[in-house]
Design a protein around this motif. Sequence first.
Motif, short mmCIF file in Angstrom:
data_model
loop_
_atom_site.label_atom_id
_atom_site.label_comp_id
_atom_site.label_asym_id
_atom_site.label_seq_id
_atom_site.Cartn_x
_atom_site.Cartn_y
_atom_site.Cartn_z
N ALA A 48 1.08 -1.15 -0.08
CA ALA A 48 -0.08 -0.03 -0.13
C ALA A 48 0.73 1.15 -0.09
O ALA A 48 0.80 2.57 -0.14
N GLY A 49 2.09 0.55 -0.33
CA GLY A 49 3.23 2.40 -0.57
C GLY A 49 2.90 2.94 0.37
O GLY A 49 3.58 3.76 0.75
N GLY A 126 23.61 1.45 -3.27
CA GLY A 126 22.67 2.26 -3.98
C GLY A 126 22.03 2.24 -5.75
O GLY A 126 20.81 2.66 -4.97
N LEU A 127 23.04 1.49 -5.97
CA LEU A 127 22.02 1.32 -7.61
C LEU A 127 20.76 0.43 -7.36
O LEU A 127 19.75 1.08 -7.98
N ALA A 130 18.43 2.04 -5.48
CA ALA A 130 17.69 3.65 -7.12
C ALA A 130 16.82 3.02 -7.59
O ALA A 130 15.43 3.46 -7.98
N ASP A 134 13.74 3.74 -3.38
CA ASP A 134 14.26 5.01 -2.75
C ASP A 134 15.23 5.72 -3.51
O ASP A 134 16.34 5.24 -3.69
N THR A 135 14.62 6.89 -3.03
CA THR A 135 15.03 8.51 -3.77
C THR A 135 15.62 9.41 -2.50
O THR A 135 16.64 10.38 -3.35
N ASN A 136 15.88 8.55 -1.71
CA ASN A 136 16.60 9.59 -0.87
C ASN A 136 17.91 9.40 -1.09
O ASN A 136 18.51 9.22 0.15
N ALA A 137 17.92 10.89 -1.95
CA ALA A 137 20.04 10.35 -1.90
C ALA A 137 20.75 10.75 -0.69
O ALA A 137 21.73 11.24 -0.61
N ARG A 225 15.08 8.58 10.94
CA ARG A 225 13.73 8.42 11.14
C ARG A 225 13.51 10.03 12.21
O ARG A 225 12.72 10.47 12.35
N ARG B 252 -1.08 9.64 10.73
CA ARG B 252 1.13 9.03 11.22
C ARG B 252 1.90 10.20 11.77
O ARG B 252 1.45 11.45 12.22
N VAL B 278 0.63 4.56 11.03
CA VAL B 278 1.59 4.36 10.42
C VAL B 278 2.96 5.22 11.28
O VAL B 278 2.16 6.99 11.59
N ASP B 279 4.02 4.87 11.62
CA ASP B 279 5.12 5.59 11.94
C ASP B 279 4.74 6.47 13.26
O ASP B 279 5.50 7.40 12.67
N PRO B 427 -3.41 2.06 -2.38
CA PRO B 427 -2.77 1.88 -1.86
C PRO B 427 -2.73 3.54 -1.49
O PRO B 427 -3.46 4.22 -2.48
N THR B 428 -1.55 4.24 -0.65
CA THR B 428 -1.29 5.52 -0.45
C THR B 428 -0.32 6.32 -1.35
O THR B 428 0.33 5.59 -1.14
N VAL B 430 2.71 8.07 -1.55
CA VAL B 430 3.40 8.38 -0.28
C VAL B 430 4.78 9.15 -1.34
O VAL B 430 5.95 9.17 -2.47
N GLN B 432 8.57 10.46 -2.30
CA GLN B 432 9.57 9.96 -1.88
C GLN B 432 10.85 11.24 -1.81
O GLN B 432 9.84 12.28 -2.97
N PRO B 433 11.14 11.58 -0.99
CA PRO B 433 12.31 12.74 -1.29
C PRO B 433 13.00 12.59 -2.41
O PRO B 433 13.73 12.01 -2.48
N SER B 435 15.26 12.95 -5.90
CA SER B 435 14.62 12.12 -6.88
C SER B 435 15.83 10.66 -7.99
O SER B 435 17.08 10.48 -6.63
N PRO B 436 15.22 10.25 -8.52
CA PRO B 436 16.20 8.55 -8.67
C PRO B 436 16.92 9.04 -9.65
O PRO B 436 18.39 8.85 -9.36
N LEU B 438 19.28 11.58 -8.69
CA LEU B 438 20.29 12.20 -7.93
C LEU B 438 20.77 10.96 -7.29
O LEU B 438 21.69 10.51 -6.28
N MET B 439 20.04 10.02 -7.53
CA MET B 439 20.07 8.01 -6.42
C MET B 439 21.03 8.12 -6.88
O MET B 439 22.37 6.97 -6.68
N VAL B 440 20.88 7.55 -8.06
CA VAL B 440 21.82 6.88 -9.57
C VAL B 440 22.94 7.59 -9.22
O VAL B 440 24.24 7.45 -9.58
#
Lengths: 275, 478
Positions: A48-49, A126-127, A130, A134-137, A225, B252, B278-279, B427-428, B430, B432-433, B435-436, B438-440
Amino acid sequence: MELRPLWTIARRELREALHNKWLWFFAVGLAGLGLALSQAGLAAAGYAGLGGFGRTAASLVNALLLFVPLIGLIVGAGAVAGDRERGALLYLLAQPVSRAEVFFGKALGAALAVIAALGLGFGFAGLGLAFSGDTNATAYLSMGGSVLLLALACLGLGFVISTITRKASTASGAALITWLILVFFGDLGIVGATLSLRPTPAALLGMLLANPLQAFKLSAIYNLRSALDILGPVGQYAVYRFDAALPLILLGLLLAWIVMTFGIAFVLFNRKGDL
Amino acid sequence: MRAWSALLLAAALLVGATRPALAGFARSGTLLLVSPAGPYTTILAALQAAQEGDTIQVQPGIYPGAIVVDKSVTLEGINFPVIDGGGQGTVVTLRAPGIVFKGFGVRGSGVEPDRDHAGVTVTATQVTVENNRLQDVLFGIFVADAERAVIRGNQISSKVEYEQGRKGDAIRLWYSQDAVVEANHVHDARDIVIWYSENVKILNNTIENGRYGVHLMYCDGARIEHNTLRANSVGIYVMYSNNVLLNHNDIRGHHGSSGYALGFKDADNVLVTGNLLVDNHAGTFLDGAPYSPQGYARFEANTLAYNDIGVLLMPAVKRAEFRQNTFWENIEQMAIQGGGQGQNFWSGNYWSDYSGFDADGDGQGDMPYHAERLFENLTDREPLLQALIYSPAAQAIEMAAAAFPLFRPQPKLIDDAPEMRPMALAPTAVAQPGSPVLMVATALGFLATGVVIGLIGLGISRPRRRIAAALSQPIEET
């Protein structure tokens, strides 16, 4: 202290460390751990995201706690004692280089080797993260940073062990025992002390932070957290007492461990007549 | 059939009886216009001229408070005219039955908490406060001894300069039964608190960054449904109230030692269904619920995910019922404060840490779910030990307990028919903080660091040099 001989020694040390198959074993292990983490993240996103810091993530932070110190300790323990046992250290010091150059060259080389292993491990993980969404760089980067500090602190500890032992095998054994104390017996002692002495949260926090691994753990969980409720009264006390300064204090502690251990190792290395 | 028609007749009579009474308040009056250019330039002047049932329409502008409305009129702001209390007393007081107050900006109340300085104070029955924007007020909307109030669609925040406890309540109901609090957006205030008010409905509100999201004190028959709560100190806390219904709230981010998404203190006949918790520090906290031997506390089809503790119980709590809930990845799925075993009823819940199997394929695990972690039992008794939760030492203690049944603790709970799959849930989204990309990039940065250092170490400048030779010549480069 001159840079050129220092860099030469560092490169040699780096090359030696890279031929240590332990290092590559650790790098692969780290990458595998990271991929497991990304899979856990994927499983979470599948419901559920909802995402969050759950049991799996908590276990994996602790798995990281098992792995990273071992890298630092093993590489550090092999750095001086092995050369001394083979006589290579005597040969090195007979060259026109100072002890400081030799020591810090070795330290730099070993540190670079550890950074290489961490970089590869964290890179692959990390790859994986990604591509699993999960994109929290920023969080990942600061996690990588604190893992690096922890590894270097343990490397320093390894250097201390390495300078006071004469044989490589003794150094490795001592490193393993130190690792066991850091990851296991220390905590077990704290369990016993808590149950029998019932310390205040402040006292228990002090006991915990004497162990660089716990400083890392607090910093990692806070990073993921932004709260330490999960650690019970001790975590709540730490956040209440230090508030926004807490991550800086924890990083400062790790840095202090690095400076202190390498400092002690250098003083020990610098003694005359130890060859 | 006859019964039905009798019912219909009764209903028609009722409607017929109430309508004229309502019409007397709000309909059929004349329209009075207030704007800086006239005909009335102040709201007070228009109020003086108005008759019961008139409508006063206010054009944009800034009008001074305090305003006391003691006629049953409709006050309607066009494009949010502002009523400014200038930091003195209560800004708007509504004290005639049936007043409708809508579409205003209200700001600048006094700051004395013991005098209940508020944006809007309601002291008469059947008043509607709708679509207003209240800010820089100590209390938001204070309803005192006023039945059947409707508080709908308002945006409320308190004085920004005060810390949480010194702020006023966004919405405070005092001896005001049958109120409806609906679709308000409350943030950075203290509580929504309801005292001594029966049959209150709290629906579809969004409540953020406050102290108590919703706090019931002696409020029987309350319904709290479809609210969204984020990052208050406590989510919804029900105290000394019976026959309370909590459905489909989304709660939450409540942290800190009392960060309970839902809390219950001495409450009977509580029905909690379909909530998303949640959380938080704890998904649900029970202290005296059910309270009396014949009362009940039922929790059904709720989702408790990623909380530090899923369900936290005081040791004296007995006969609480948990059915068909989903316990997903809570650090500790259930804890009893101070340790102990509890005597509550668990059945058909999904437990993300259940390790059994379903050989007969009926969707339920063939072995009961036992929560019997030795280390959790230790932490329940000595909370300080939570500092070591999931550490290798804790896990070793756990393994020892599993290997040597001598140490195996009494289970905190047994679910005889654990579900194999979590409850189906829409599904809710959410956010994500980051960008992909930046993560890559970060990951590639790590990789590149490793590779570059590796290449330096392996001697990129002399790739053909034999490694053995290099090893035998410690410092060949000086």
